[in-house]
Write a protein that holds these residues in place. Structure first.
Motif, PDB file in Angstrom:
ATOM      1  N   PRO A 235      29.639  15.685  91.472  1.00 32.00           N
ATOM      2  CA  PRO A 235      28.259  16.196  91.500  1.00 32.00           C
ATOM      3  C   PRO A 235      28.092  17.623  91.003  1.00 32.00           C
ATOM      4  N   HIS A 236      29.150  18.453  91.092  1.00 32.34           N
ATOM      5  CA  HIS A 236      29.025  19.836  90.608  1.00 32.34           C
ATOM      6  C   HIS A 236      29.005  19.914  89.076  1.00 32.34           C
ATOM      7  N   LEU A 237      29.560  18.912  88.429  1.00 27.36           N
ATOM      8  CA  LEU A 237      29.779  18.980  86.984  1.00 27.36           C
ATOM      9  C   LEU A 237      28.453  18.927  86.227  1.00 27.36           C
ATOM     10  N   GLN A 238      28.281  19.885  85.301  1.00 34.97           N
ATOM     11  CA  GLN A 238      27.054  19.954  84.505  1.00 34.97           C
ATOM     12  C   GLN A 238      27.288  19.756  83.014  1.00 34.97           C
ATOM     13  N   ARG A 239      28.489  20.055  82.534  1.00 34.80           N
ATOM     14  CA  ARG A 239      28.796  19.911  81.108  1.00 34.80           C
ATOM     15  C   ARG A 239      30.233  19.441  80.938  1.00 34.80           C
ATOM     16  N   MET A 240      30.415  18.605  79.919  1.00 34.74           N
ATOM     17  CA  MET A 240      31.759  18.202  79.519  1.00 34.74           C
ATOM     18  C   MET A 240      31.821  18.343  78.006  1.00 34.74           C
ATOM     19  N   ALA A 241      32.863  18.998  77.519  1.00 31.76           N
ATOM     20  CA  ALA A 241      32.932  19.301  76.085  1.00 31.76           C
ATOM     21  C   ALA A 241      34.357  19.115  75.588  1.00 31.76           C
ATOM     22  N   SER A 242      34.466  18.795  74.299  1.00 34.66           N
ATOM     23  CA  SER A 242      35.779  18.576  73.704  1.00 34.66           C
ATOM     24  C   SER A 242      35.648  18.652  72.185  1.00 34.66           C
ATOM     25  N   THR A 243      36.795  18.807  71.541  1.00 36.32           N
ATOM     26  CA  THR A 243      36.859  18.622  70.104  1.00 36.32           C
ATOM     27  C   THR A 243      37.369  17.213  69.818  1.00 36.32           C
ATOM     28  N   GLU A 244      37.029  16.698  68.657  1.00 38.11           N
ATOM     29  CA  GLU A 244      37.560  15.423  68.168  1.00 38.11           C
ATOM     30  C   GLU A 244      38.196  15.705  66.818  1.00 38.11           C
ATOM     31  N   ARG A 245      39.451  15.284  66.664  1.00 36.21           N
ATOM     32  CA  ARG A 245      40.229  15.655  65.489  1.00 36.21           C
ATOM     33  C   ARG A 245      40.685  14.408  64.734  1.00 36.21           C
ATOM     34  N   LEU A 246      40.536  14.442  63.424  1.00 39.67           N
ATOM     35  CA  LEU A 246      41.050  13.396  62.552  1.00 39.67           C
ATOM     36  C   LEU A 246      42.140  13.990  61.674  1.00 39.67           C
ATOM     37  N   HIS A 247      43.344  13.412  61.745  1.00 37.98           N
ATOM     38  CA  HIS A 247      44.484  13.922  60.981  1.00 37.98           C
ATOM     39  C   HIS A 247      44.641  13.140  59.676  1.00 37.98           C
ATOM     40  N   ARG A 248      44.654  13.851  58.569  1.00 42.22           N
ATOM     41  CA  ARG A 248      45.151  13.265  57.323  1.00 42.22           C
ATOM     42  C   ARG A 248      46.633  13.601  57.164  1.00 42.22           C
ATOM     43  N   ASN A 249      46.981  14.813  57.499  1.00 46.17           N
ATOM     44  CA  ASN A 249      48.356  15.254  57.647  1.00 46.17           C
ATOM     45  C   ASN A 249      48.318  16.534  58.464  1.00 46.17           C
ATOM     46  N   VAL A 250      49.430  17.207  58.593  1.00 44.02           N
ATOM     47  CA  VAL A 250      49.478  18.401  59.435  1.00 44.02           C
ATOM     48  C   VAL A 250      48.607  19.528  58.885  1.00 44.02           C
ATOM     49  N   ASP A 251      48.485  19.594  57.574  1.00 42.46           N
ATOM     50  CA  ASP A 251      47.791  20.712  56.938  1.00 42.46           C
ATOM     51  C   ASP A 251      46.323  20.442  56.655  1.00 42.46           C
ATOM     52  N   ASP A 252      45.903  19.185  56.719  1.00 45.97           N
ATOM     53  CA  ASP A 252      44.522  18.822  56.365  1.00 45.97           C
ATOM     54  C   ASP A 252      43.956  17.899  57.433  1.00 45.97           C
ATOM     55  N   GLN A 253      42.916  18.384  58.105  1.00 42.57           N
ATOM     56  CA  GLN A 253      42.329  17.642  59.217  1.00 42.57           C
ATOM     57  C   GLN A 253      40.817  17.855  59.246  1.00 42.57           C
ATOM     58  N   ASP A 254      40.134  16.994  59.977  1.00 42.57           N
ATOM     59  CA  ASP A 254      38.710  17.147  60.225  1.00 42.57           C
ATOM     60  C   ASP A 254      38.506  17.429  61.704  1.00 42.57           C
ATOM     61  N   LEU A 255      37.506  18.261  62.007  1.00 42.81           N
ATOM     62  CA  LEU A 255      37.258  18.662  63.384  1.00 42.81           C
ATOM     63  C   LEU A 255      35.755  18.657  63.644  1.00 42.81           C
ATOM     64  N   LEU A 256      35.357  18.105  64.785  1.00 40.86           N
ATOM     65  CA  LEU A 256      33.968  18.203  65.220  1.00 40.86           C
ATOM     66  C   LEU A 256      33.937  18.448  66.712  1.00 40.86           C
ATOM     67  N   GLY A 257      32.798  18.903  67.203  1.00 45.56           N
ATOM     68  CA  GLY A 257      32.642  19.209  68.608  1.00 45.56           C
ATOM     69  C   GLY A 257      31.736  18.213  69.296  1.00 45.56           C
TER      70      GLY A 257
END
Length: 342
Positions: A235-257
């Motif tokens: 009941p105390h919780l008001q927000r939950m947040a995270s990133t979502e990551r898509l890996h193409r490889n270690v050096d190239d990725q997509d990120l959204l919130g």
């Protein structure tokens, strides 16, 4: 320096020394290590101090050159370190083997029996170290390190609640740290989350804590279902947040919130990250960015956009801490381009 109207936030957790080989070398491929200081809560504290807030670090460090250097690094970023205990013992260390292309990064922990891990809850004067703070931030790593740090984390949370403070909690589930205690993780995490106003976690964290299953194919739908389950449970919780990551490889990725409130689900645009310099601390940068937006009274959309911007830009910074200021994030949001700023 923090301004007079800034939020005072206390962060409780272990401070670590990170050793990593230069570039993308394997450890000891050449006889060199780069040194950085950090830790989940410390990264948030430093980033918030850089963004203009009053950050207080509560922890324990060895009373030696390593502990003093770590505390000095935090002070350099504007973090108050007077609540850090300095006692005899060892500092927690982790080794990072940076990944590249299709070889993932790997972490080796060497933090058993550190000063922080041995410091009992009673060693901290909670009313004093939390005095004047409006917010407490901590993570599940405290619970993973052992019974001593688990009790200290619970004591911090209970003291914060008694003082009328708000609490943010980052699940930060690390299987290597939980080890043989992993079966106890769901119950211990649930107890802390029960006190949190803001939760940094994803559907996997909620599934672990509640023994639930979120079989949705779409990542956003899974997050929304997990958030609904979290709000129904705590009941105390008001927000939950995270990133979502898509890996193409270690050096190239997509990120959204992603962020859910009790009546809304928000997502950011997807950002492409190419040529990643250092992703360690990206989640902590996201957490600090979201808390900054919350403390500044930003609308939900702007708050989440600021948080994912902080996470994206952290990928360009070596080390654990996002060293960029509010103006840098706002320039990114304004599509300031990539020309040299003169």
């Amino acid at each position: 320096m923090p301004n007079s109207t800034a939020t005072r936030i206390a962060c409780f957790g272990e401070l670590l020394m990170r050793l990593s080989p230069p570039g993308c070398e394997l450890p000891l491929q050449s006889p060199r290590f780069n040194v950085h200081f950090g830790g989940a809560e410390a990264n948030v504290a430093a980033s918030l101090a850089i963004l203009g807030h009053h950050s207080v670090m509560i922890s324990a460090l060895p009373d030696n050159m390593l502990g003093r250097a770590c505390a000095a690094e935090l002070r350099k970023h504007g973090v108050e370190t007077g609540s850090i205990r300095h006692v005899e013992g060892r500092m927690g260390v982790y080794y990072l083997s940076p990944g590249a292309v299709h070889r993932p990064s790997e972490v080796l922990y060497d933090r058993a029996d550190s000063v922080f891990a041995r410091t009992p809850a009673e060693a901290y004067d909670w009313p004093q170290v939390l005095a004047g703070a409006q917010w407490l931030h901590l993570s599940g790593i405290n619970l993973a390190l052992g019974e001593t740090t688990s009790r200290a984390a619970l004591a911090a949370v209970h003291a914060a609640r008694a003082a009328g403070m708000s609490i943010s909690f980052d699940c930060n589930y690390r299987s290597k740290l939980w080890g043989a205690r992993a079966l106890r993780a769901p119950a211990m995490l649930r107890e802390i989350v029960g006190h949190a106003n803001v939760l940094f976690g994803n559907d996997r964290d909620i599934a672990l804590m509640l023994g639930a299953d979120f079989p949705h194919v779409d990542a956003i739908a899974r997050f929304r279902a997990a958030a609904d389950a979290a709000f129904a449970t705590w009941p105390h919780l008001q927000r939950m947040a995270s990133t979502e990551r898509l890996h193409r490889n270690v050096d190239d990725q997509d990120l959204l919130g992603l962020m859910a409130t009790r009546d809304r689900m928000l997502t950011t645009a997807t950002h492409t990250l190419s040529g990643i310099v250092d992703r360690i601390g990206g989640g902590d940068a996201f957490a600090a960015g979201l808390l900054h937006g919350l403390f500044r009274g930003m609308p939900d959309e702007a708050m989440l956009d600021f948080a994912i911007t902080a996470a994206c830009l952290k990928h360009s910074i070596p080390g654990d801490v996002n060293l960029l200021r509010e103006a840098d994030m706002l320039a990114f949001l304004a599509h300031g381009g990539f020309e040299v700023r003169r």
